[in-house]
Structures are given as C-alpha cells and as structure tokens.
Design a protein around this motif. Structure first.
Motif, short mmCIF file in Angstrom:
data_model
loop_
_atom_site.label_atom_id
_atom_site.label_comp_id
_atom_site.label_asym_id
_atom_site.label_seq_id
_atom_site.Cartn_x
_atom_site.Cartn_y
_atom_site.Cartn_z
N ASP A 341 0.75 -1.27 0.02
CA ASP A 341 0.05 0.14 0.00
C ASP A 341 0.87 1.10 -0.01
OD1 ASP A 341 1.06 -0.15 2.64
OD2 ASP A 341 -1.07 -0.01 3.48
N ARG A 342 2.19 1.19 0.31
CA ARG A 342 2.93 2.32 0.24
C ARG A 342 3.53 2.65 -1.31
NH1 ARG A 342 8.06 2.46 4.05
NH2 ARG A 342 7.87 4.44 3.07
N ALA A 343 3.01 1.75 -2.31
CA ALA A 343 3.33 2.11 -3.80
C ALA A 343 2.06 1.74 -4.59
CB ALA A 343 4.59 1.22 -3.96
N SER A 344 1.08 1.89 -3.96
CA SER A 344 -0.21 1.58 -4.59
C SER A 344 -0.47 2.09 -5.92
CB SER A 344 -1.64 1.64 -3.53
OG SER A 344 -1.73 3.20 -3.21
N PHE A 345 0.18 3.12 -6.33
CA PHE A 345 -0.02 3.46 -7.58
C PHE A 345 0.61 2.75 -8.59
CE2 PHE A 345 3.65 5.41 -6.09
CZ PHE A 345 4.52 5.16 -7.29
N ILE A 346 1.34 1.79 -8.34
CA ILE A 346 1.63 0.78 -9.33
C ILE A 346 1.27 -0.78 -9.04
CG2 ILE A 346 3.79 -0.42 -10.62
CD1 ILE A 346 5.28 2.17 -10.08
N PRO A 347 0.47 -1.53 -9.78
CA PRO A 347 0.07 -2.76 -9.74
C PRO A 347 1.34 -3.74 -9.01
CG PRO A 347 -0.88 -2.03 -11.50
CD PRO A 347 0.22 -0.96 -11.02
N PRO A 348 0.84 -4.54 -8.35
CA PRO A 348 2.02 -5.58 -7.66
C PRO A 348 2.53 -6.34 -8.91
CG PRO A 348 0.14 -6.17 -6.78
CD PRO A 348 -0.34 -4.74 -7.40
N SER A 349 1.81 -6.55 -9.77
CA SER A 349 2.37 -7.61 -10.82
C SER A 349 3.04 -7.01 -11.77
CB SER A 349 1.08 -8.19 -11.41
OG SER A 349 0.18 -7.18 -11.92
N THR A 350 3.50 -5.66 -11.78
CA THR A 350 4.16 -4.93 -12.61
C THR A 350 5.40 -5.19 -12.49
OG1 THR A 350 2.86 -3.13 -12.55
CG2 THR A 350 4.81 -2.57 -13.40
N THR A 351 6.54 -5.54 -13.46
CA THR A 351 7.92 -5.83 -13.31
C THR A 351 8.56 -4.50 -13.01
OG1 THR A 351 8.53 -5.52 -15.63
CG2 THR A 351 7.81 -7.86 -15.04
N ILE A 352 9.91 -4.84 -12.66
CA ILE A 352 10.66 -3.47 -12.10
C ILE A 352 11.00 -2.88 -13.43
CG2 ILE A 352 13.02 -2.84 -11.35
CD1 ILE A 352 11.31 -3.85 -9.04
N ALA A 353 11.45 -3.55 -14.84
CA ALA A 353 11.42 -2.96 -15.81
C ALA A 353 10.42 -2.04 -16.30
CB ALA A 353 11.76 -3.96 -16.74
#
Length: 472
Positions: A341-353
């Motif tokens: 939830d501290r990075a909720s603007f990016i979906p957790p399935s998104t890769t680092i790249a």
C-alpha cells in the motif's frame, strides 16, 4: 449559434530548479537555474502575458523529500523542489510587469496562523488589482511536520478538519471585518477610516483564537479565488464547501469525470450550484511545427528525464534500480519487507522494468499530446468538450521554450477556433475571468455568510466528510 467553451490557460510553475520534470533543468538553454533571480520571474511573466496565457500557477512545499533511500540526499542532488523559494514573494514582481496575467499561489493551512496569512493574501490581492488566487493545501510531507515542531504528520482527514476552521477565520477577516465603505479618506474631517464600519471578529475555536479586526482594508476580491487540488473524500467535502477551482485529473476520462461529479455534488450539498466549481487539469503538451519536430522534442525530454528524481518525488519505499528488472513490484516489496500500500499507484504484478518505464514517462495521464499545432488544438478541444475540463496547468519541460512554443504555435490556433480570448482585452480580476460574473464570492458561497459582520458569533458548522464520500 452556441458560444464555444474557452480554455483557461495556466503555466504550472514552482520557485525551484526541478518541479515536476525531473532532470530536465540540465537541458541546453533551460533557465531553471535562474529561479532565484527576479529577472527570471519578470521575463517569464511578460512571455506569458504577451503570449495569451491567463495565469501562472505556483506550487510549493515546506519540507524536504527524504523518504526515498531514507534521507534527502537524492532530492538535494536532483534539485527536487529544494532549494525552493516562497511563491507568495515572486507574485508582486510578476504583477509589476503585467496587467492581465493572473496568479495562483500555494500556501498551507496546517502550520502557520491564519491572521498573518489573511494579511499577506489581502496585500497580494491589492497589489495585483484582484488578480490573485490561493491554492489551499494542508501539506503532506512528513519532513514539513517536523519542521514545525511536530513528531510526525497530522492524519490526512484531520488536516482537512483543521483547514475548515482556518478558512472560517479567514472569511471572517476578509468578508466580515470591514464594510466596503469603511475607508472614507475625508481630508477635511481628517478621517481616513470610519471606525463604526470596522469590527472585531472575536473568533474562538478549537484551534484558533483571533480577535481581529483585519489589518487590511477590503481588497478588490476580498477573498482571493480559492483553488484546491484533491480527490480524497475529505478533500471532496472540503472542496464542496470552499473551492472555486479544483486542480484534478485522472488517467482516464471516466476517472476525471467521476472526480468532477463528486465535487459538483458536494458543492450542491453545500447550497452552491454545480457550475460554481471549475476544473483544471495538469497537461503535457509537446508541440512542433512538424510531427517530426514534436516527436524529437519528446524523445529528448524522455532521454534526459531522471528516474531517481521521480522516485524521490514519489517517496517510493524501495530503490527499484537495486532489484533485478524481471522481478515484480510485489516480489521486490516482499524482499524489502515493505507493504504494497506504500506503492499502491503501481500494480504489484508490474515488473521492475515496466515500473521504471512507467515513471520515466512511458505512460502519460489522459491530458497529454505530442504533435503539430492543429493536432494539439484538436486534442484540447476534446478535453474541453468531451472530457469537461475548464482549463489546464501546462507542465513545463523547458523554461522558457515550453511557454514560448505554446504561445507561438498553439495560442493562435486556439484563438482562431474561439477557444481563447483575443489579444489585448481589458484587465479583469481572476474571479471575473474564471466565471464571467462579479469579482467577489457569490452570495451562495459559505464564506459570504459573514458579510457585513453577520454570523460572527454563530457556531461553525462541522465539515461532513461522510457526506462527501456518499456523494461519490
């Protein structure tokens, strides 16, 4: 024939090196490093007024970005909104060299007392002849709280409750303390102000005790135009009561329109009209004389964009570059022991790249266009007519090329289409330009209840956040 809706055109600014286009201050010919020179602001103001802009919108923060990597080092190295000057103090310089340019400046309600700010705002409204607007913020940086003696941030919704009382004090000072005819300037009688037309406000509230009277006589607008940037339920409730212009957006048309409808409903719930609120979106516009020229500018901007600057600005909880690019955000956060939830603007399935590409500008908000003047004008007309915005805060990629490009290439096209006023119009107050009516708050606005000294001793109505949540 129905008159076409006109665009309210702001340049988005901040008195710092790196505002929201991180790393681009280093571009050849960029003037960002001159932000502490008064000539930067006077030159910019003249470019904007001569170029057909309605105003300049000044952002601000009162703390350092020190979450990323556990300290301020990245932000300081990047020039990320530090060093940073007081936006209220650059307005008079710009007003001196212009007659029609309007100003929106940011100031926080959380840490400084309202009486002092009421004086500053009235002074600016006088000196600009009614061209001043205030962007109301409650301050979100943890470092800001520590700068003003607190151990940590005041909770989000509580900050809006405090801001509501803050506004009540200001309205009493701006609207209720002085009558319009209090200043009589009678030389023969040697009376400048009629004491019978000035009154104490005697505000006693949970957070503030302010006796008054206001120390400045009524300015052209009395209450400056009230801007706000928000989207939360507490912010929507506050906007419904107070805001005249909301700086909002969304990654889709539906998201923007949902935000706008919630705020209109909150305004109606507070006895206002649904069209008493105007909506301004941040917009990225890359324009060239040819498609190739515009595309080349955008390529250069993307290549020079600082990923570290963006991550520091976002307060991202982990250093993405320290993880293998094939890992997902969720996996990286789990390895670092950080909740998503501290990075909720990016979906957790998104890769680092993919996330790095995202933050570098590979994906843009709804209000973004690259192209020739006709392509840009087509898109802006769509934003006005289909999406329902009223204006834009133009993101600066290069100072002053972004403003000059828009002025030289886009403004003439928008004028031909009836979307901007013709050059050389008579000066107006900011409220008149936005709403086409008077220069004071309308009678139906919450702040108008204190006019003539009315209701100064009436208990304040609490801000109802739950109602705004239901309206959404």
């Amino acid at each position: 024939m129905t008159e076409k809706k006109q665009l309210f055109l702001n340049l988005f600014e901040m008195a710092c090196v790196s505002h929201i286009t991180h790393g681009l201050w280093s571009l050849p010919g960029n003037n960002r490093h001159r932000f502490a020179d008064i000539e930067y602001w006077t030159e910019l103001a003249q470019i904007l007024e001569d170029g057909g802009f309605d105003g300049v919108f000044l952002a601000d923060v009162i703390g350092a970005y020190d979450t990323f990597r556990g300290g301020p080092e990245t932000a300081l190295r990047e020039g990320l909104q530090s060093p940073n000057l007081d936006p209220l103090l650059v307005v008079p310089a710009m007003a001196t060299v212009t007659k029609r340019l309007h100003f929106g400046a940011t100031f926080s309600t959380t840490y400084e007392p309202p009486f002092a700010f009421a004086r500053r705002a009235s002074t600016l409204d006088h000196l600009t002849r009614g061209r001043f607007g205030w962007n109301i913020v409650t301050s979100y940086l943890p470092n800001a709280a520590r700068n003003f003696g607190l151990e940590g941030e005041i909770p989000h919704d509580r900050r809006y409750e405090l801001a509501d009382e803050y506004l009540d004090v200001l309205y009493k000072l701006w609207e209720g303390s002085w009558d319009d005819d209090a200043v009589i300037a009678d030389r023969d009688a040697r009376v400048y102000t009629d004491p019978a037309r000035v009154r104490y406000i005697d505000h006693v509230g949970e957070q503030h005790r302010v006796a008054g009277p206001h120390i400045v006589h009524p300015s052209p607008q009395r209450t400056p135009v009230l801007f706000q940037a928000t989207g939360s339920p507490a912010g929507v409730a506050f906007a419904g009561r107070h805001a005249e212009v909301v700086f909002t957006g969304g990654r889709t048309v539906e998201e923007f329109q949902r935000n706008a409808e919630g705020m209109r409903a909150a305004a109606v719930a507070n006895g206002r009209r649904s069209d008493d609120v105007r909506f301004i979106a941040m917009a990225g516009v890359i324009v060239g004389r040819t498609e190739e020229e515009a595309a080349d500018k955008w390529r250069i901007y993307r290549e020079r964009t600082s990923t570290e600057g963006i991550l520091a600005h976002l307060g991202f909880p982990i250093d993405l570059a320290a993880f293998p690019p094939q890992l997902t955000i969720g996996e990286a956060l789990a390895l670092a022991g950080v909740e998503h939830d501290r990075a909720s603007f990016i979906p957790p399935s998104t890769t680092i790249a993919q996330a790095l590409e995202f933050v570098r500008g590979g994906r843009q908000d709804r209000f973004f266009v690259v192209g020739t003047p006709s392509v840009v004008a087509d898109e802006i007309e769509r934003w006005l007519d289909e999406d329902g915005i009223d204006g834009i805060n133009l993101r600066q990629y290069h100072s002053f090329d972004t403003a000059r490009d828009f002025a030289e290439l886009v403004v003439p096209e928008l004028r031909r289409r009836g979307r901007l006023p013709e050059a050389g119009g008579a000066p107006t107050t900011l409220r008149e330009r936005l709403f086409g009516e008077g220069h004071r708050l309308p009678d139906r606005h919450y702040g108008a209840r204190y006019r003539g000294g009315a209701n100064l001793d009436v208990e304040r109505e609490p801000l109802r956040i739950e109602g705004a949540l239901a309206a959404r």
